[in-house]
Design an enzyme around this catalytic site. Structure first.
Site, PDB file in Angstrom:
ATOM      1  N   TYR A 198      -3.581  72.775 -68.604  1.00 59.34           N
ATOM      2  CA  TYR A 198      -3.392  72.709 -70.053  1.00 59.34           C
ATOM      3  C   TYR A 198      -4.502  71.911 -70.727  1.00 59.34           C
ATOM      4  O   TYR A 198      -4.759  72.085 -71.924  1.00 59.34           O
ATOM      5  CB  TYR A 198      -2.002  72.146 -70.367  1.00 59.34           C
ATOM      6  N   HIS A 211       5.836  70.229 -68.559  1.00 60.22           N
ATOM      7  CA  HIS A 211       5.070  70.843 -67.472  1.00 60.22           C
ATOM      8  C   HIS A 211       4.889  69.907 -66.284  1.00 60.22           C
ATOM      9  O   HIS A 211       4.121  70.200 -65.378  1.00 60.22           O
ATOM     10  CB  HIS A 211       3.706  71.311 -67.992  1.00 60.22           C
TER      11      HIS A 211
END
Length: 725
Positions: free
Chosen positions: A233, A403
């Site tokens: 990310y 996440h």
């Protein structure tokens, strides 16, 4: 509007004149020609504007390609003034303006709010950012009526959806939030909407803390540039961050943006570059793709920014090779000529990357990542990393920021040729329609996030923090030492408290270079301290074909799952060893590609070694069938010592096999208590080394081994054993 968002008028004129006179760096000139060839089939054709389709499907992909082509064609228009590029951008923008407001909300199958073009508003923000940039590049060439139609029927309604209808998500501190505020700022700049620009920079409350671009830079990155959610990310968040910074700089809204927070944008780019193997792939921390790497657009934009804005010339070799590959698309930011000149000059001569410790947390106090590097015999880079930072999720920022994996003290190892100890990454089939629409599958939680899916100690077959994200977010590991002053021993040690009730964990990892062994050894010491007896499992996730084992791993009578929960239900148990006594050592050798690896395992208590495959309890075949080793033992205070040795070469086609047997004959725990630990490495020649560690503090240390005194200063010491035979 005086300028395009990513170029000033003077820059455009200079680039245009240089292009016409062929005075641009050859790489830049060639890239423009290649992009013209790529776009040529689309010119003169009516725009392909689909309706709504499922995530990752054909319609989704077409909308994505459209904003990419808009972005490219509009910049080619600036550089060449060829009317075909202007016609392409004009017809595409007007076509979307004709239909946008008539589209209903998309059907969303996850927790993210939907857009009109895409299944989630995140993708809508991406379209708006690139669409706004394209519009800024051609705006002066459009009629007043065309401008009004595009602005009022496309850009403004998109802004209303992203910034007003989804105001909470516009303020979210998260990778989605960076895209939202960047898109809002791009639209605000091209529309001349100062209020929208300010909302994008400082959040809906205007405080620069609860939302907005500056809050993203302040709260998501550590002082070393590490991004909360991990490299996968991180590279995704870089793209809007860099593009918006460039637009703010070029427009004069913030000419100091590249120095903001002590140059945090440059540090974030450089940090991502450090979190890569020599082959350019990102290390897999938290939800991650095992294949994602520096060929990503965010990393490429980052390279342009490091060279063009920060005047840095230490790009990784893998990234330089990607940038020199003609198939790599380069964006025409104002920094591209500097990058092209840098690459054509050869850049900085390739030098081995240093070991480094990267802090985690916005203030740098939430643990971190120890990255160890050592040169291999062939001049490549062996790399080990130990993670012990924050969880990677933070529900206080947003529920979608989830996440994180339960993997404190997780270890990864790249031996200079292959990834020897692997991380599973996420369980997700991105943009493959038959696999759950490209979303995370149920097995992401039932396996990939669980502690046993990583190379770290598992206590009582439970995941750390009881698999509770709120508990995990309140905790982090602590660095004990990071010692890299001696090239023959690069070492890091960290501790975990509260990850398992009543158990303190410490892991010490070193890359050790011995003159008798060609490749660096990975030495891994895992310690568990407890007043109660527990089951301890040490999984090693590997790739390749098992070759030899000592003692023999005997096949089980009937393959079955290793357990019933916490990821164990997904592990097939295929074979296991007999019990191994504390004074004995186990050896497992496997072949991966053309390279042999051997794990030498020792323990302070009796233990066994098992082997199996991922993939049990998986009716939809969502999991990859990858192998694992598992050392298992029970006790109170407990130590696992593992040494990974890389050796030999294998070429089946040429019928060559050499060095298939390891050089280490034995690994033993020679001394251990709460403050010290000594591991003996004995070669097949009989020569031996003591690797001595301090567990709690540096200074002077002395221990007794078989009646002999071993003394050392500092945290870690490597010494030959006298009279070893």
């Amino acid at each position: 509007m005086d300028n395009a968002l990513l170029f000033t008028k003077s820059e455009i004129q200079e680039l245009r004149e240089a292009l016409e006179s062929k005075r641009l760096p050859a790489l830049y000139q060639e890239q423009i020609i290649l992009d013209q060839v790529r776009l040529r089939p689309c010119l003169g054709e009516p725009p392909q504007i689909p309706g709504q389709g499922e995530a990752g499907g054909a319609d989704h992909t077409r909308h994505k390609q459209n904003y990419q082509q808009l972005h490219l064609a509009s910049q080619l228009w600036l550089l060449t003034e060829h009317p075909d590029y202007l016609a392409f951008v004009r017809s595409m923008l007007l076509g979307y303006a004709d239909i946008y407001e008539s589209l209903p909300s998309h059907v969303s199958k996850d927790s993210n709010p939907p857009g009109r073009l895409f299944h989630q508003c995140l993708n809508e923000s991406m379209w708006l950012l690139y669409g706004s940039d394209a519009y800024s590049n051609v705006r002066d060439a459009l009629s007043e009526e065309e401008r009004r139609h595009i602005e009022q029927r496309l850009l403004v309604p998109m802004v209303q959806l992203i910034a007003d209808h989804n105001a909470d998500d516009f303020d979210v501190i998260h990778n989605h939030g960076i895209w939202s505020v960047a898109a809002g700022a791009f639209a605000g700049l091209v529309l001349g909407d100062k209020e929208l620009v300010n909302r994008s920079l400082y959040g809906n409350a205007g405080d620069g803390v609860s939302g907005g671009f500056y809050a993203q830079l302040d709260r998501l990155f550590s002082p070393d540039g590490y991004y909360l959610e991990g490299p996968y990310y991180h590279r995704f968040a870089l793209r809007p961050m860099i593009l918006l910074a460039e637009a703010l700089y070029q427009s004069g809204n913030d000419t100091g943006i590249f120095g903001y927070r002590d140059g945090i944008i440059g540090k974030a780019i450089a940090c991502l570059n450090e979190l890569t193997f020599e082959d350019g792939r990102f290390i897999a921390i938290n939800d991650s793709s095992r294949t994602m790497g520096l060929a990503d657009e965010g990393a490429i934009l980052g390279a342009m920014t490091l060279v063009g804005r920060y005047r840095q010339s230490d790009l990784p070799l893998a990234l330089r090779e990607i940038l020199l590959d003609q198939s790599t698309p380069l964006s025409y930011l104002a920094t591209l000529p500097q990058l092209a000149s840098y690459l054509e000059s050869g850049g900085q001569a390739h030098a081995p990357r240093d070991s480094l410790f990267i802090t985690d947390g916005r203030d740098g106090g939430l643990g971190g990542i120890g990255v160890l590097r050592a040169a291999t015999e062939a001049g490549h880079e062996a790399m080990a990393y130990l993670t012990f930072g924050q969880h990677g999720s933070d529900p206080n920022l947003h529920s979608a920021l989830d996440h994180g994996h339960f993997d404190g003290l997780h270890l990864g190892f790249y031996n200079g040729r292959r990834e020897t100890l692997t991380d599973y990454g996420f369980c997700r089939w991105v943009n493959i329609e038959p696999k759950f629409g490209g979303r995370y599958t149920a097995e992401n939680k039932s396996y990939a996030k669980q502690t046993v899916a990583h190379n770290t100690l598992v206590v009582d077959e439970q995941s750390q923090h009881g698999f509770s994200t709120p508990r995990a977010c309140d905790n982090h590991g602590k660095l004990v030492f990071f010692e890299t002053s001696r090239p023959e021993v690069q070492a890091v040690s960290a501790r975990l408290s509260g990850y398992y009730e009543g158990v303190e964990l410490q892991r010490s990892v070193a890359l050790v270079s011995l003159p008798e062994i060609a490749e660096p050894l990975l030495v891994d010491i895992q310690c568990a301290d407890s007043d109660q007896t527990h089951r301890y499992d040490s999984p090693l996730h590997i790739n390749g074909q098992l070759m030899t084992t000592r003692p023999t791993l005997e096949p089980v009578a009937a393959p079955a799952a290793l357990g019933s929960a916490n990821g164990y239900q997904h592990l097939w148990k295929l074979s296991e060893s007999a019990t191994i006594e504390p004074d004995q050592c186990a050896h497992v050798t496997w072949l991966d590609g053309d390279t042999f690896s051997t794990a030498h395992l020792a323990s302070s208590n009796r233990f066994s070694v098992g082997y199996g495959l991922i993939g049990a309890a998986d009716p939809d075949n969502n999991l990859r069938n990858e192998p694992y080793l598992m050392a298992r033992s029970s006790g109170r205070g407990h130590i696992f010592a593992t040494v990974i040795e890389t050796h030999g070469y294998f070429n089946e086609a040429r019928e060559i096999s050499r060095g298939a047997r390891p050089s280490l004959a034995r690994v033993a725990i020679a001394a251990a208590d709460e403050t010290h630990l000594v591991v003996t490495l004995t070669l097949d020649s009989g020569k031996a080394y003591h690797l001595a560690w301090a567990r709690q503090q540096g200074g002077h240390h002395q221990v007794n081994i078989d009646g002999n005194s071993l003394a050392w200063d500092g945290w870690v010491s490597l010494s030959a054993v006298e009279n070893a035979s």
